[in-house]
Design a protein around this motif. Structure first.
Motif, PDB file in Angstrom:
ATOM      1  N   PHE A   1      -8.570  -0.893  -0.463  1.00 52.81           N
ATOM      2  CA  PHE A   1      -8.329  -2.320  -0.232  1.00 52.81           C
ATOM      3  C   PHE A   1      -8.691  -3.173  -1.442  1.00 52.81           C
ATOM      4  CE2 PHE A   1      -9.604  -6.554   1.217  1.00 52.81           C
ATOM      5  CZ  PHE A   1      -8.474  -6.941   1.914  1.00 52.81           C
ATOM      6  N   SER A   2      -9.791  -2.861  -2.101  1.00 55.16           N
ATOM      7  CA  SER A   2     -10.206  -3.687  -3.248  1.00 55.16           C
ATOM      8  C   SER A   2      -9.186  -3.618  -4.378  1.00 55.16           C
ATOM      9  CB  SER A   2     -11.587  -3.244  -3.752  1.00 55.16           C
ATOM     10  OG  SER A   2     -11.557  -1.892  -4.188  1.00 55.16           O
ATOM     11  N   GLN A   3      -8.618  -2.418  -4.603  1.00 54.11           N
ATOM     12  CA  GLN A   3      -7.600  -2.273  -5.643  1.00 54.11           C
ATOM     13  C   GLN A   3      -6.326  -3.035  -5.265  1.00 54.11           C
ATOM     14  OE1 GLN A   3      -8.111  -0.699  -8.635  1.00 54.11           O
ATOM     15  NE2 GLN A   3     -10.222  -0.604  -7.897  1.00 54.11           N
ATOM     16  N   LEU A   4      -5.979  -3.008  -3.990  1.00 52.27           N
ATOM     17  CA  LEU A   4      -4.830  -3.771  -3.515  1.00 52.27           C
ATOM     18  C   LEU A   4      -5.026  -5.261  -3.785  1.00 52.27           C
ATOM     19  CD1 LEU A   4      -2.214  -4.026  -1.609  1.00 52.27           C
ATOM     20  CD2 LEU A   4      -3.870  -4.401   0.225  1.00 52.27           C
ATOM     21  N   SER A   5      -6.202  -5.765  -3.445  1.00 48.04           N
ATOM     22  CA  SER A   5      -6.486  -7.187  -3.601  1.00 48.04           C
ATOM     23  C   SER A   5      -6.508  -7.621  -5.062  1.00 48.04           C
ATOM     24  CB  SER A   5      -7.836  -7.525  -2.940  1.00 48.04           C
ATOM     25  OG  SER A   5      -7.811  -7.208  -1.564  1.00 48.04           O
ATOM     26  N   GLN A   6      -6.922  -6.709  -5.938  1.00 46.29           N
ATOM     27  CA  GLN A   6      -6.981  -7.034  -7.363  1.00 46.29           C
ATOM     28  C   GLN A   6      -5.608  -6.971  -8.020  1.00 46.29           C
ATOM     29  OE1 GLN A   6      -9.965  -4.511  -9.201  1.00 46.29           O
ATOM     30  NE2 GLN A   6     -11.436  -4.976  -7.585  1.00 46.29           N
ATOM     31  N   LEU A   7      -4.739  -6.129  -7.482  1.00 45.98           N
ATOM     32  CA  LEU A   7      -3.420  -5.943  -8.080  1.00 45.98           C
ATOM     33  C   LEU A   7      -2.525  -7.161  -7.884  1.00 45.98           C
ATOM     34  CD1 LEU A   7      -1.222  -4.190  -9.408  1.00 45.98           C
ATOM     35  CD2 LEU A   7      -0.812  -3.149  -7.163  1.00 45.98           C
ATOM     36  N   PHE A   8      -2.602  -7.763  -6.684  1.00 47.91           N
ATOM     37  CA  PHE A   8      -1.706  -8.878  -6.374  1.00 47.91           C
ATOM     38  C   PHE A   8      -2.427 -10.222  -6.499  1.00 47.91           C
ATOM     39  CE2 PHE A   8       0.028  -5.275  -3.883  1.00 47.91           C
ATOM     40  CZ  PHE A   8       1.278  -5.210  -4.498  1.00 47.91           C
ATOM     41  N   PRO A   9      -1.872 -11.154  -7.278  1.00 49.45           N
ATOM     42  CA  PRO A   9      -2.513 -12.450  -7.495  1.00 49.45           C
ATOM     43  C   PRO A   9      -2.680 -13.262  -6.215  1.00 49.45           C
ATOM     44  CG  PRO A   9      -0.766 -12.061  -9.118  1.00 49.45           C
ATOM     45  CD  PRO A   9      -0.630 -11.001  -8.063  1.00 49.45           C
ATOM     46  N   ASN A  10      -3.865 -13.814  -6.031  1.00 49.78           N
ATOM     47  CA  ASN A  10      -4.158 -14.754  -4.943  1.00 49.78           C
ATOM     48  C   ASN A  10      -3.579 -14.274  -3.608  1.00 49.78           C
ATOM     49  OD1 ASN A  10      -5.023 -17.036  -3.599  1.00 49.78           O
ATOM     50  ND2 ASN A  10      -3.540 -18.421  -4.538  1.00 49.78           N
ATOM     51  N   PRO A  11      -4.068 -13.145  -3.095  1.00 50.10           N
ATOM     52  CA  PRO A  11      -3.483 -12.568  -1.873  1.00 50.10           C
ATOM     53  C   PRO A  11      -3.816 -13.363  -0.612  1.00 50.10           C
ATOM     54  CG  PRO A  11      -5.411 -11.313  -2.534  1.00 50.10           C
ATOM     55  CD  PRO A  11      -5.168 -12.317  -3.624  1.00 50.10           C
ATOM     56  N   HIS A  12      -2.805 -13.588   0.195  1.00 48.40           N
ATOM     57  CA  HIS A  12      -2.935 -14.192   1.515  1.00 48.40           C
ATOM     58  C   HIS A  12      -2.430 -13.161   2.526  1.00 48.40           C
ATOM     59  CE1 HIS A  12      -3.196 -17.766  -0.953  1.00 48.40           C
ATOM     60  NE2 HIS A  12      -3.427 -18.525   0.104  1.00 48.40           N
ATOM     61  N   PHE A  13      -3.280 -12.778   3.470  1.00 43.66           N
ATOM     62  CA  PHE A  13      -2.929 -11.729   4.422  1.00 43.66           C
ATOM     63  C   PHE A  13      -2.500 -12.308   5.769  1.00 43.66           C
ATOM     64  CE2 PHE A  13      -5.748  -9.771   1.374  1.00 43.66           C
ATOM     65  CZ  PHE A  13      -5.228  -8.499   1.185  1.00 43.66           C
ATOM     66  N   VAL A  14      -1.410 -11.774   6.299  1.00 43.54           N
ATOM     67  CA  VAL A  14      -0.984 -12.090   7.658  1.00 43.54           C
ATOM     68  C   VAL A  14      -1.144 -10.810   8.469  1.00 43.54           C
ATOM     69  CG1 VAL A  14       0.951 -12.700   9.139  1.00 43.54           C
ATOM     70  CG2 VAL A  14       0.627 -13.905   6.977  1.00 43.54           C
ATOM     71  N   LEU A  15      -2.123 -10.791   9.364  1.00 47.91           N
ATOM     72  CA  LEU A  15      -2.404  -9.608  10.176  1.00 47.91           C
ATOM     73  C   LEU A  15      -1.469  -9.616  11.384  1.00 47.91           C
ATOM     74  CD1 LEU A  15      -3.979  -7.091  10.898  1.00 47.91           C
ATOM     75  CD2 LEU A  15      -5.787  -8.543  11.854  1.00 47.91           C
ATOM     76  N   LEU A  16      -0.455  -8.777  11.334  1.00 48.25           N
ATOM     77  CA  LEU A  16       0.566  -8.743  12.376  1.00 48.25           C
ATOM     78  C   LEU A  16       0.288  -7.613  13.368  1.00 48.25           C
ATOM     79  CD1 LEU A  16       3.340  -9.803  13.428  1.00 48.25           C
ATOM     80  CD2 LEU A  16       4.402  -8.061  11.974  1.00 48.25           C
ATOM     81  N   THR A  17       0.145  -7.949  14.629  1.00 47.81           N
ATOM     82  CA  THR A  17      -0.098  -6.949  15.673  1.00 47.81           C
ATOM     83  C   THR A  17       0.831  -7.213  16.854  1.00 47.81           C
ATOM     84  OG1 THR A  17      -1.875  -8.305  16.635  1.00 47.81           O
ATOM     85  CG2 THR A  17      -2.516  -6.613  15.049  1.00 47.81           C
ATOM     86  N   ARG A  18       0.912  -6.209  17.738  1.00 47.99           N
ATOM     87  CA  ARG A  18       1.673  -6.352  18.977  1.00 47.99           C
ATOM     88  C   ARG A  18       0.719  -6.259  20.157  1.00 47.99           C
ATOM     89  NH1 ARG A  18       7.179  -2.753  18.971  1.00 47.99           N
ATOM     90  NH2 ARG A  18       7.294  -3.657  21.067  1.00 47.99           N
ATOM     91  N   HIS A  19       0.740  -7.277  21.001  1.00 43.16           N
ATOM     92  CA  HIS A  19      -0.107  -7.245  22.188  1.00 43.16           C
ATOM     93  C   HIS A  19       0.262  -6.056  23.074  1.00 43.16           C
ATOM     94  CE1 HIS A  19      -2.474  -8.682  25.572  1.00 43.16           C
ATOM     95  NE2 HIS A  19      -1.399  -8.538  26.344  1.00 43.16           N
ATOM     96  N   ASP A  20       1.554  -5.763  23.161  1.00 43.51           N
ATOM     97  CA  ASP A  20       2.042  -4.656  23.979  1.00 43.51           C
ATOM     98  C   ASP A  20       2.007  -3.368  23.149  1.00 43.51           C
ATOM     99  OD1 ASP A  20       3.254  -2.958  25.736  1.00 43.51           O
ATOM    100  OD2 ASP A  20       5.070  -4.152  26.016  1.00 43.51           O
ATOM    101  N   VAL A  21       0.813  -2.788  23.033  1.00 48.59           N
ATOM    102  CA  VAL A  21       0.638  -1.577  22.226  1.00 48.59           C
ATOM    103  C   VAL A  21       1.381  -0.392  22.847  1.00 48.59           C
ATOM    104  CG1 VAL A  21      -1.058   0.023  21.270  1.00 48.59           C
ATOM    105  CG2 VAL A  21      -1.586  -2.403  21.390  1.00 48.59           C
ATOM    106  N   MET A  22       1.518  -0.411  24.157  1.00 50.99           N
ATOM    107  CA  MET A  22       2.239   0.665  24.833  1.00 50.99           C
ATOM    108  C   MET A  22       3.687   0.747  24.331  1.00 50.99           C
ATOM    109  SD  MET A  22       1.908   2.919  27.462  1.00 50.99           S
ATOM    110  CE  MET A  22       2.638   4.034  26.310  1.00 50.99           C
ATOM    111  N   SER A  23       4.361  -0.386  24.274  1.00 51.65           N
ATOM    112  CA  SER A  23       5.742  -0.425  23.781  1.00 51.65           C
ATOM    113  C   SER A  23       5.812  -0.005  22.323  1.00 51.65           C
ATOM    114  CB  SER A  23       6.331  -1.829  23.941  1.00 51.65           C
ATOM    115  OG  SER A  23       6.497  -2.162  25.306  1.00 51.65           O
TER     116      SER A  23
END
Length: 262
Positions: free
Chosen positions: A104-126
């Protein structure tokens, strides 16, 4: 040109030399709707083209196309090619892709000014059923032809659900523990209120979007059908009817919690 191959087309490259100032990273898991979100954001013209560049198969093709051997080299070239004129580059990263970047630290350093959107699905079964089907058929997006008719297997869905829950929790922990700049987003919101989601991400990143360029609905076709619902119902029934399986899961969780904290 098939949708999968289209992602490598130079038609999606930015005209001119644009420096990446901000990066949108869709932090996701398999079958979470990240493909849909990436294409929606691309349509707005303000978030680059957030695709799965670190996927093993995609990365190999990008290395060949760009004449690069290192992940860093590929990503730097992609930033030069796919950064929007407003200076925003977009990429979607599944939790399982982090080792590709060295963590993760290398990912964050590679891309300038990273903004993360944590995308999940409430319906994990589907989501787990969708994953089980895609792994069998080889059809990961709507325009990919299925190689075979999928066959219901309890263990495939069970393993997929465990993986998804683990990776969702791991993303949440990692983003929280590192103090990363992120927001939570649910798949259902992307599907049902697309325009509002784009505006929400734009506000989060302090990016201007033109209202007439914001899609009002998803720009990709859904893959789920009646068979998905049949598999869900069958899994629910089999799991609920197996008292031994229920007891094993409860006891397993309690043992892990006791071992970790006491």
């Amino acid at each position: 040109m098939e949708l999968y191959e289209d992602q490598f087309s130079e038609a999606h490259d930015t005209v001119g030399d644009v420096t990446t100032q901000k990066t949108l990273i869709i932090a996701s898991t398999v079958r979470s709707g990240s493909h849909m979100l990436g294409h929606v954001l691309h349509e707005s013209g303000q978030f680059g083209f957030p695709l799965e560049y670190a996927n093993k198969q995609n990365l190999a093709q990008w290395k060949h196309k760009l004449g690069e051997q290192s992940v860093k080299g590929v990503m730097q070239q992609l930033m030069r090619r796919r950064t929007s004129t407003n200076g925003v580059f977009g990429i979607k990263v599944h939790y399982s892709h982090l080792p590709v970047f060295g963590g993760f630290s290398q990912l964050s350093q590679l891309f300038p000014n990273p903004h993360f959107v944590l995308l999940t699905r409430h319906d994990v079964m589907s989501q787990a059923v969708s994953l089980a089907m895609a792994k069998q058929t080889g059809s990961w997006i709507a325009d990919q032809q299925a190689d075979i008719t999928p066959e219901y297997r309890f263990e495939d869905i069970d393993n997929g659900m465990r993986r998804i829950l683990f990776e969702n929790s791991s993303w949440k922990y990692t983003l929280s523990a590192t103090g990363a700049n992120y927001i939570d987003l649910d798949f259902e919101a992307v599907k049902c209120d697309t325009a509002r989601v784009v505006k929400q991400i734009a506000d989060f990143m302090q990016v201007e979007v033109e209202v007439d360029k914001v899609p009002q609905a998803p720009v990709t076709r859904k893959q789920s059908n009646e068979l998905n619902q049949q598999w869900i119902a069958r899994f629910n029934q089999e799991f609920s009817a197996n008292d031994e399986l229920l007891r094993y899961n409860q006891e397993s969780v309690l043992r892990k919690v006791a071992k970790r904290f006491f």
